[in-house]
Write an enzyme that holds these catalytic residues in place. Structure first.
Site, PDB file in Angstrom:
ATOM      1  N   SER A   1       0.855  -1.196   0.000  1.00  0.00           N
ATOM      2  CA  SER A   1       0.000   0.000   0.000  1.00  0.00           C
ATOM      3  C   SER A   1       0.885   1.237   0.000  1.00  0.00           C
ATOM      4  CB  SER A   1      -0.858  -0.007   1.267  1.00  0.00           C
ATOM      5  OG  SER A   1      -1.537   1.204   1.431  1.00  0.00           O
TER       6      SER A   1
ATOM      7  N   TYR B   1      -0.965  -0.420  11.082  1.00  0.00           N
ATOM      8  CA  TYR B   1      -1.263  -0.825   9.698  1.00  0.00           C
ATOM      9  C   TYR B   1      -0.093  -0.428   8.789  1.00  0.00           C
ATOM     10  CZ  TYR B   1      -3.553  -1.128   5.124  1.00  0.00           C
ATOM     11  OH  TYR B   1      -3.860  -1.443   3.815  1.00  0.00           O
TER      12      TYR B   1
HETATM   13  N1  LIG Z   1      -8.720  -0.562  -0.190  1.00  0.00           N
HETATM   14  C1  LIG Z   1      -7.657   0.204  -0.148  1.00  0.00           C
HETATM   15  O1  LIG Z   1      -7.753   1.449  -0.109  1.00  0.00           O
HETATM   16  C2  LIG Z   1      -6.281  -0.410  -0.191  1.00  0.00           C
HETATM   17  C3  LIG Z   1      -5.200   0.439  -0.461  1.00  0.00           C
HETATM   18  C4  LIG Z   1      -3.935  -0.105  -0.483  1.00  0.00           C
HETATM   19  C5  LIG Z   1      -3.737  -1.451  -0.237  1.00  0.00           C
HETATM   20  N2  LIG Z   1      -4.809  -2.249   0.041  1.00  0.00           N
HETATM   21  C6  LIG Z   1      -4.536  -3.663   0.315  1.00  0.00           C
HETATM   22  O2  LIG Z   1      -5.221  -4.453  -0.626  1.00  0.00           O
HETATM   23  C7  LIG Z   1      -5.435  -5.751  -0.092  1.00  0.00           C
HETATM   24  C8  LIG Z   1      -6.874  -6.179  -0.390  1.00  0.00           C
HETATM   25  O3  LIG Z   1      -7.755  -5.330   0.304  1.00  0.00           O
HETATM   26  P1  LIG Z   1      -9.143  -4.788  -0.297  1.00  0.00           P
HETATM   27  O4  LIG Z   1      -9.028  -3.317  -0.333  1.00  0.00           O
HETATM   28  O5  LIG Z   1      -9.499  -5.517  -1.504  1.00  0.00           O
HETATM   29  O6  LIG Z   1     -10.101  -5.110   0.947  1.00  0.00           O
HETATM   30  P2  LIG Z   1     -11.295  -6.151   1.173  1.00  0.00           P
HETATM   31  O7  LIG Z   1     -12.329  -5.992   0.116  1.00  0.00           O
HETATM   32  O8  LIG Z   1     -11.687  -5.964   2.602  1.00  0.00           O
HETATM   33  O9  LIG Z   1     -10.582  -7.544   0.958  1.00  0.00           O
HETATM   34  C9  LIG Z   1      -9.756  -8.125   1.924  1.00  0.00           C
HETATM   35  C10 LIG Z   1      -9.659  -9.604   1.633  1.00  0.00           C
HETATM   36  O10 LIG Z   1      -8.765 -10.199   2.581  1.00  0.00           O
HETATM   37  C11 LIG Z   1      -9.389 -11.361   3.066  1.00  0.00           C
HETATM   38  N3  LIG Z   1      -8.912 -11.698   4.405  1.00  0.00           N
HETATM   39  C12 LIG Z   1      -8.935 -10.961   5.539  1.00  0.00           C
HETATM   40  N4  LIG Z   1      -8.438 -11.663   6.558  1.00  0.00           N
HETATM   41  C13 LIG Z   1      -8.100 -12.883   6.068  1.00  0.00           C
HETATM   42  C14 LIG Z   1      -7.559 -14.049   6.636  1.00  0.00           C
HETATM   43  N5  LIG Z   1      -7.239 -14.129   7.932  1.00  0.00           N
HETATM   44  N6  LIG Z   1      -7.328 -15.115   5.832  1.00  0.00           N
HETATM   45  C15 LIG Z   1      -7.644 -15.065   4.522  1.00  0.00           C
HETATM   46  N7  LIG Z   1      -8.174 -13.983   3.924  1.00  0.00           N
HETATM   47  C16 LIG Z   1      -8.398 -12.909   4.702  1.00  0.00           C
HETATM   48  C17 LIG Z   1     -10.873 -11.077   3.059  1.00  0.00           C
HETATM   49  O11 LIG Z   1     -11.614 -12.305   2.939  1.00  0.00           O
HETATM   50  P3  LIG Z   1     -12.360 -13.078   4.115  1.00  0.00           P
HETATM   51  O12 LIG Z   1     -12.879 -12.049   5.077  1.00  0.00           O
HETATM   52  O13 LIG Z   1     -13.447 -13.818   3.399  1.00  0.00           O
HETATM   53  O14 LIG Z   1     -11.342 -13.985   4.709  1.00  0.00           O
HETATM   54  C18 LIG Z   1     -11.001 -10.309   1.756  1.00  0.00           C
HETATM   55  O15 LIG Z   1     -11.148 -11.183   0.674  1.00  0.00           O
HETATM   56  C19 LIG Z   1      -5.098  -5.664   1.397  1.00  0.00           C
HETATM   57  O16 LIG Z   1      -3.822  -6.222   1.615  1.00  0.00           O
HETATM   58  C20 LIG Z   1      -5.063  -4.168   1.658  1.00  0.00           C
HETATM   59  O17 LIG Z   1      -4.223  -3.836   2.722  1.00  0.00           O
HETATM   60  C21 LIG Z   1      -6.080  -1.775   0.038  1.00  0.00           C
END
Ligand SMILES: NC(=O)c1ccc[n+]([C@@H]2O[C@H](COP(=O)([O-])OP(=O)(O)OC[C@H]3O[C@@H](n4cnc5c(N)ncnc54)[C@H](OP(=O)(O)O)[C@@H]3O)[C@@H](O)[C@H]2O)c1
Length: 248
Positions: free
Chosen positions: A142, A155
């Site tokens: 990120s 985080y």
């Molecule tokens: N959204 C943003 O602004 C942003 C910006 C920069 C980076 N990111 C990064 O992008 C990545 C994806 O996030 P997203 O934004 O797509 O959020 P999201 O829609 O909340 O997706 C997060 C995913 O991680 C899974 N997860 C959480 N805990 C888990 C566990 N213990 N074991 C297996 N899976 C798990 C969740 O699935 P389950 O709950 O079904 O397990 C879900 O599929 C993350 O690493 C986040 O830090 C996001």
């Protein structure tokens, strides 16, 4: 790698957001995708969509904070398709809070999922990639791995760690023909922000997103696919992408 047809990828955190969008894009390109997360119903739905569009996919319930669960995910993929060309270590959580409020369990969860989850993914795929002399490890970090913001001490700490681990891994694997990529998005509109437990911090982010459109999950998936589709001699080591308006 160029053409990804018939290659095999694992995507963690595939039940929503960036992971789901990435799995769909890969499915369209003929990649056989193991879709991993904890919410099985979401995974089944996703796999149904990919298969319905002519792709091949597998739903694997997996908790990335559990080393055995990640090993089982990789074993299942190897048993099914015989290889893992790419792992996208994408699963992550962001329960932002101020450290002075002492939400230690949330800190532990971020360390377990965002750091250890990535490490377990790397450890589980490396032996077969080293044996084959090829592979690609994509870690989703990120902008938070570049700068620290209010409420994001832990985080950001986990994402700084992902950046450091990914760069160290890249250096180690350079001579092994295994490519390593760090993806660093700015604000993306997903479920992630809704999991912020502190109302003020959550509302700040959501307000910001209402005022200015964030990136979409598909924008980030396109960056991941770009890194994967690069010619075999090209290592796309880091991709940083923000919505144009996002300043810091
Ligand atoms: N959204 C943003 O602004 C942003 C910006 C920069 C980076 N990111 C990064 O992008 C990545 C994806 O996030 P997203 O934004 O797509 O959020 P999201 O829609 O909340 O997706 C997060 C995913 O991680 C899974 N997860 C959480 N805990 C888990 C566990 N213990 N074991 C297996 N899976 C798990 C969740 O699935 P389950 O709950 O079904 O397990 C879900 O599929 C993350 O690493 C986040 O830090 C996001």
């Amino acid at each position: 790698m160029g053409d990804l047809t018939d290659t095999v990828a694992i995507v963690t955190g595939a039940s929503s957001g960036i992971g789901a969008a990435t799995a769909v894009e890969l499915g369209k390109r003929g990649v056989r995708v193991a879709c991993a997360a904890r919410r099985r119903d979401r995974l089944e739905e996703l796999v149904g969509r990919i298969v319905g569009e002519g792709g091949a996919a597998l739903a694997v319930e997996c908790d990335v904070a559990d080393r055995g669960s990640v090993e089982a995910l990789v074993d299942r993929t190897l048993e099914t398709w015989g290889r893992v060309d790419t792992i996208v270590n994408n699963a992550g959580v962001m329960p932002l809070s101020m450290m002075v409020d002492g939400r230690v369990e949330d800190w532990e969860r971020m360390v377990d999922v965002n750091i250890k989850g990535v490490l377990y993914g790397v450890a589980a795929v490396l032996p077969s990639m080293l044996e084959r002399g090829s592979g690609h490890i994509v870690n989703v970090s990120s902008i938070a791995g570049r700068r620290v913001f209010n409420g994001g001490a832990v985080y950001c700490g986990t994402k700084f760690a992902v950046h450091a681990i990914t760069e160290g891994l890249r250096q180690e694997l350079a001579s092994k023909n295994i490519r390593v990529t760090c993806i660093a998005p700015g604000l993306v509109g997903t479920e992630l922000q809704h999991g912020i437990p502190v109302e003020e911090l959550r509302e700040n982010v959501l307000k910001r997103m209402r005022e200015n459109p964030p990136l979409t999950s598909e924008d980030v998936a396109a960056a991941i696919v770009y890194a994967m589709e690069a010619p075999a001699n090209v290592g796309v080591n880091e991709v940083v992408l923000r919505p144009v308006w996002q300043e810091p």
